[in-house]
Design a protein around this motif. Structure first.
Motif, short mmCIF file in Angstrom:
data_model
loop_
_atom_site.label_atom_id
_atom_site.label_comp_id
_atom_site.label_asym_id
_atom_site.label_seq_id
_atom_site.Cartn_x
_atom_site.Cartn_y
_atom_site.Cartn_z
N THR A 87 41.40 44.64 27.18
CA THR A 87 41.06 43.30 26.69
C THR A 87 41.88 42.90 25.46
OG1 THR A 87 38.85 43.44 27.62
CG2 THR A 87 39.18 41.84 25.88
N PRO A 88 42.01 43.74 24.43
CA PRO A 88 42.84 43.33 23.29
C PRO A 88 44.30 43.10 23.67
CG PRO A 88 41.49 45.23 22.71
CD PRO A 88 41.33 45.01 24.17
N VAL A 89 44.81 43.85 24.62
CA VAL A 89 46.20 43.66 25.05
C VAL A 89 46.34 42.30 25.72
CG1 VAL A 89 47.99 44.54 26.59
CG2 VAL A 89 46.55 46.14 25.33
N ASN B 80 44.40 39.69 25.30
CA ASN B 80 44.19 38.65 24.30
C ASN B 80 45.45 38.44 23.46
OD1 ASN B 80 41.61 38.10 25.09
ND2 ASN B 80 40.67 39.50 23.63
N ALA B 81 46.11 39.52 23.08
CA ALA B 81 47.35 39.41 22.31
C ALA B 81 48.43 38.71 23.13
CB ALA B 81 47.82 40.79 21.87
N PHE B 82 48.48 39.03 24.41
CA PHE B 82 49.47 38.39 25.29
C PHE B 82 49.21 36.89 25.40
CE2 PHE B 82 50.70 36.99 29.58
CZ PHE B 82 52.08 37.22 29.50
N TYR B 83 47.95 36.50 25.58
CA TYR B 83 47.63 35.07 25.73
C TYR B 83 47.83 34.30 24.44
CZ TYR B 83 45.77 35.91 30.37
OH TYR B 83 45.63 36.24 31.70
N ARG B 84 47.74 34.96 23.30
CA ARG B 84 47.98 34.26 22.02
C ARG B 84 49.43 33.86 21.86
NH1 ARG B 84 44.88 38.63 19.15
NH2 ARG B 84 42.75 38.08 19.66
N LEU B 85 50.32 34.52 22.61
CA LEU B 85 51.74 34.18 22.52
C LEU B 85 52.06 32.80 23.09
CD1 LEU B 85 53.32 37.59 23.58
CD2 LEU B 85 53.17 36.65 21.28
#
Length: 53
Positions: free
Chosen positions: A43-45, A47-52
């Motif tokens: 999930t954190p991975v 989320n970090a990808f979608y924040r890009l």
């Protein structure tokens, strides 16, 4: 389009229920725990990808 979705969903449901009937309940619970842990770790991975974007 809605009919295809319902058909695919019913196919997945049938496969899932057949799979549950074939395996031991203890093994199935262990599988679900591993699956939940995998999503928890990823999930954190995601989320970090979608924040890009």
């Amino acid at each position: 389009m809605g009919t295809d979705y319902k058909s695919a969903l019913s196919d997945i449901e049938l496969i899932f229920s057949a799979y549950i009937n074939l395996i031991d309940s203890y093994l199935f619970r262990q599988y679900l725990k591993v699956l939940a842990l995998s999503f928890e770790v990823l999930t954190p991975v995601f989320n970090a990808f979608y924040r890009l974007f």
